[in-house]
Scaffold this active site. Structure first.
Site, PDB file in Angstrom:
ATOM      1  N   GLY A 203      28.754  53.098  50.344  1.00 43.08           N
ATOM      2  CA  GLY A 203      29.424  54.195  49.664  1.00 43.08           C
ATOM      3  C   GLY A 203      28.800  54.421  48.315  1.00 43.08           C
ATOM      4  O   GLY A 203      28.106  53.542  47.802  1.00 43.08           O
ATOM      5  N   HIS A 242      36.944  50.893  45.554  1.00 40.77           N
ATOM      6  CA  HIS A 242      35.802  50.558  44.694  1.00 40.77           C
ATOM      7  C   HIS A 242      35.095  51.835  44.201  1.00 40.77           C
ATOM      8  O   HIS A 242      34.847  51.997  43.007  1.00 40.77           O
ATOM      9  CB  HIS A 242      34.845  49.664  45.502  1.00 40.77           C
ATOM     10  CG  HIS A 242      33.562  49.307  44.819  1.00 40.77           C
ATOM     11  ND1 HIS A 242      33.311  48.045  44.322  1.00 40.77           N
ATOM     12  CD2 HIS A 242      32.446  50.023  44.565  1.00 40.77           C
ATOM     13  CE1 HIS A 242      32.094  48.013  43.789  1.00 40.77           C
ATOM     14  NE2 HIS A 242      31.540  49.208  43.925  1.00 40.77           N
ATOM     15  N   GLU A 243      34.802  52.736  45.129  1.00 43.94           N
ATOM     16  CA  GLU A 243      34.065  53.960  44.751  1.00 43.94           C
ATOM     17  C   GLU A 243      34.880  54.851  43.826  1.00 43.94           C
ATOM     18  O   GLU A 243      34.342  55.434  42.884  1.00 43.94           O
ATOM     19  CB  GLU A 243      33.636  54.750  45.993  1.00 43.94           C
ATOM     20  CG  GLU A 243      32.676  54.025  46.925  1.00 43.94           C
ATOM     21  CD  GLU A 243      31.448  53.459  46.240  1.00 43.94           C
ATOM     22  OE1 GLU A 243      31.001  54.027  45.225  1.00 43.94           O
ATOM     23  OE2 GLU A 243      30.937  52.427  46.711  1.00 43.94           O
ATOM     24  N   TRP A 254      30.117  42.574  37.062  1.00 44.88           N
ATOM     25  CA  TRP A 254      29.062  41.731  36.467  1.00 44.88           C
ATOM     26  C   TRP A 254      28.178  42.542  35.510  1.00 44.88           C
ATOM     27  O   TRP A 254      27.186  42.047  34.980  1.00 44.88           O
ATOM     28  CB  TRP A 254      28.225  41.050  37.546  1.00 44.88           C
ATOM     29  CG  TRP A 254      27.396  41.983  38.388  1.00 44.88           C
ATOM     30  CD1 TRP A 254      26.066  42.267  38.223  1.00 44.88           C
ATOM     31  CD2 TRP A 254      27.832  42.748  39.522  1.00 44.88           C
ATOM     32  NE1 TRP A 254      25.653  43.174  39.189  1.00 44.88           N
ATOM     33  CE2 TRP A 254      26.717  43.478  39.988  1.00 44.88           C
ATOM     34  CE3 TRP A 254      29.063  42.890  40.179  1.00 44.88           C
ATOM     35  CZ2 TRP A 254      26.799  44.348  41.084  1.00 44.88           C
ATOM     36  CZ3 TRP A 254      29.142  43.758  41.259  1.00 44.88           C
ATOM     37  CH2 TRP A 254      28.028  44.471  41.706  1.00 44.88           C
ATOM     38  N   ASP A 262      30.576  44.794  31.490  1.00 48.43           N
ATOM     39  CA  ASP A 262      31.165  45.930  32.193  1.00 48.43           C
ATOM     40  C   ASP A 262      32.005  46.796  31.250  1.00 48.43           C
ATOM     41  O   ASP A 262      32.717  47.697  31.695  1.00 48.43           O
ATOM     42  CB  ASP A 262      32.025  45.446  33.381  1.00 48.43           C
ATOM     43  CG  ASP A 262      33.193  44.580  32.933  1.00 48.43           C
ATOM     44  OD1 ASP A 262      33.280  44.243  31.730  1.00 48.43           O
ATOM     45  OD2 ASP A 262      34.036  44.237  33.790  1.00 48.43           O
ATOM     46  N   THR A 267      37.884  41.231  31.665  1.00 49.99           N
ATOM     47  CA  THR A 267      37.223  40.720  32.869  1.00 49.99           C
ATOM     48  C   THR A 267      36.175  39.696  32.429  1.00 49.99           C
ATOM     49  O   THR A 267      35.279  40.046  31.678  1.00 49.99           O
ATOM     50  CB  THR A 267      36.544  41.853  33.666  1.00 49.99           C
ATOM     51  OG1 THR A 267      35.667  42.574  32.781  1.00 49.99           O
ATOM     52  CG2 THR A 267      37.562  42.799  34.262  1.00 49.99           C
ATOM     53  N   ASP A 304      36.475  43.215  51.836  1.00 49.24           N
ATOM     54  CA  ASP A 304      37.733  43.912  51.544  1.00 49.24           C
ATOM     55  C   ASP A 304      38.911  42.951  51.369  1.00 49.24           C
ATOM     56  O   ASP A 304      39.720  43.100  50.454  1.00 49.24           O
ATOM     57  CB  ASP A 304      38.063  44.915  52.657  1.00 49.24           C
ATOM     58  CG  ASP A 304      37.284  46.219  52.500  1.00 49.24           C
ATOM     59  OD1 ASP A 304      36.322  46.243  51.691  1.00 49.24           O
ATOM     60  OD2 ASP A 304      37.638  47.209  53.174  1.00 49.24           O
TER      61      ASP A 304
HETATM   62  N1  ARG Z   1      28.344  48.643  47.551  1.00 44.97           N
HETATM   63  C1  ARG Z   1      29.191  49.729  47.285  1.00 44.97           C
HETATM   64  C2  ARG Z   1      28.942  50.221  45.860  1.00 44.97           C
HETATM   65  O1  ARG Z   1      28.299  49.600  45.076  1.00 44.97           O
HETATM   66  C3  ARG Z   1      30.632  49.429  47.599  1.00 44.97           C
HETATM   67  C4  ARG Z   1      31.063  48.014  47.821  1.00 44.97           C
HETATM   68  C5  ARG Z   1      32.464  47.989  48.324  1.00 44.97           C
HETATM   69  N2  ARG Z   1      32.894  46.693  48.744  1.00 44.97           N
HETATM   70  C6  ARG Z   1      33.809  46.488  49.698  1.00 44.97           C
HETATM   71  N3  ARG Z   1      34.225  45.279  49.985  1.00 44.97           N
HETATM   72  N4  ARG Z   1      34.325  47.484  50.369  1.00 44.97           N
HETATM   73  O2  ARG Z   1      29.363  51.269  45.424  1.00 44.97           O
HETATM   74 ZN    ZN Z   2      29.739  49.973  43.307  1.00 40.20          ZN
HETATM   75 CA    CA Z   3      34.056  41.989  30.961  1.00 40.87          CA
END
Ligand code: ARG
Ligand code: ZN
Ligand code: CA
Length: 334
Positions: A203, A242-243, A254, A262, A267, A304
């Site tokens: 995503g 997340h998105e 991180w 961040d 955090t 997730d």
């Molecule tokens: N890798 C994607 C990003 O950096 C989304 C990661 C989402 N992780 C999950 N466990 N659904 O935007």
């Molecule tokens: Zn991301």
């Molecule tokens: Ca932080």
């Protein structure tokens, strides 16, 4: 000053993709190798394209600088107890589905499921909220006060099975044009997304400096959207959580760099991203200090089922963006 700021950002993001150089410094728990997920190659696509876009456009750089200045001011005022939030904001969502087969033409039920996940995760009412470790209870976000409501679903059949960046967002390249991106969160569902170097993407999202532009919104391939029928390890709807975090100005926890920042104080600094299901506690060493890291944060890369919280500082960053003074103030259901 602005140039400097951008320079620092560009530099930070450059390092962000050098995950190969990041020797794992999880000194007390070596069980965080990106084995299973490596094939998905999920690394930093949102930040990667952000940097490309910022490099191309002085206007976007200007917006970025203003966004961060505004966010900082909002956070300061929040700390001073001057403003907190303008109350709950409800974001209208348009889901744009580009399907090349029936499986990709996600059902209304699957879409509703995803909206429900967003509402649970952003209000801190997700059922796994009870898993938040005691040491992080005091910094959990609780209710972020951002809700989501499905406004419309646009469906279009296509012969395209694999999409490159942003082509799904224009009818002239076979996609679906965004619905009023200043006023709606547009989500595009496609079969598959690949980066120019051939990586499969889970995503990606635009950050708030892109508010209202034609490409503003979130892209999630069908296998990672919703729950029922979604792919194992990514079938709790948290790719969208997340998105949408990126869309609301959250960076990876991180800081997209080794022991990076961040821009969120509560955090804990961590060496790099985590994958799969790490076991708690997990200690990272940064600047000579060992810290128990918050890998269960939605802005890490764990499965997730292993992510279930935002922090209070992340809530403030998101509130700064949707506030009446923020870059995404246009997102309201009236
Ligand atoms: N890798 C994607 C990003 O950096 C989304 C990661 C989402 N992780 C999950 N466990 N659904 O935007
Ligand atoms: Zn991301
Ligand atoms: Ca932080």
């Amino acid at each position: 000053m602005k140039k400097l700021l951008f320079g620092a950002l560009a530099l930070g993001l450059m390092f962000s993709c050098n995950n190969d150089n990041m020797s794992s410094q999880n000194e007390m728990d070596p069980a965080t190798t990106p084995s299973v997920t490596a094939e998905l190659n999920r690394n930093c696509f949102s930040e990667e394209i952000r940097q490309e876009d910022l490099q191309k456009s002085p206007e976007l750089r200007q917006r970025f600088t203003e966004l961060e200045a505004n966010t900082e001011m909002f956070s300061k005022n929040t700390q001073l107890g001057k403003v907190l939030t303008d109350g709950t904001v409800e974001i209208p969502v348009v889901v744009n589905i580009l399907y090349s087969n029936d499986a990709e033409n996600l059902s209304d039920a699957r879409i509703a499921e995803q909206i429900d996940v967003l509402n649970a995760d952003y209000s801190g009412t997700n059922t796994d909220v009870s898993k938040i470790p005691t040491e992080f209870q005091s910094v959990k976000a609780g209710d972020v006060k951002i809700k989501f409501r499905l406004a419309n679903t646009v469906r279009k059949a296509t012969t395209t099975t694999s999409w490159v960046r942003d082509t799904m967002k224009k009818s002239s390249s076979g996609g679906i044009d965004a619905t009023s991106p200043s006023n709606y969160l547009n989500i595009w569902i496609v079969g598959k997304v690949v980066s120019t170097d051939g990586r499969t993407i889970l995503g990606y999202a635009t950050f708030p400096e892109s508010a209202g532009l034609w490409n503003d919104g979130v892209v999630i391939p069908a296998p990672y959207f919703g729950k029922t029928g979604a792919v194992t390890n990514f079938n709790l709807g948290r790719t969208a959580t997340h998105e949408v975090g990126h869309y609301l100005n959250l960076r990876h926890i991180w800081g997209d760099a080794k022991c990076g920042d961040d821009l969120v104080a509560d955090t804990p600094t961590q060496t790099s991203e985590n994958y799969n299901t790490p076991s708690y506690p997990l200690y990272n060493r940064c600047s000579g200090k060992n810290r128990s890291v918050m890998f269960m944060n939605y802005m890490d890369y764990v499965n997730d089922a292993a992510m279930f919280m935002f922090s209070a500082g992340q809530k403030t960053r998101m509130q700064a963006v949707v506030a009446s003074t923020g870059a995404r103030s246009g997102l309201r259901v009236y």
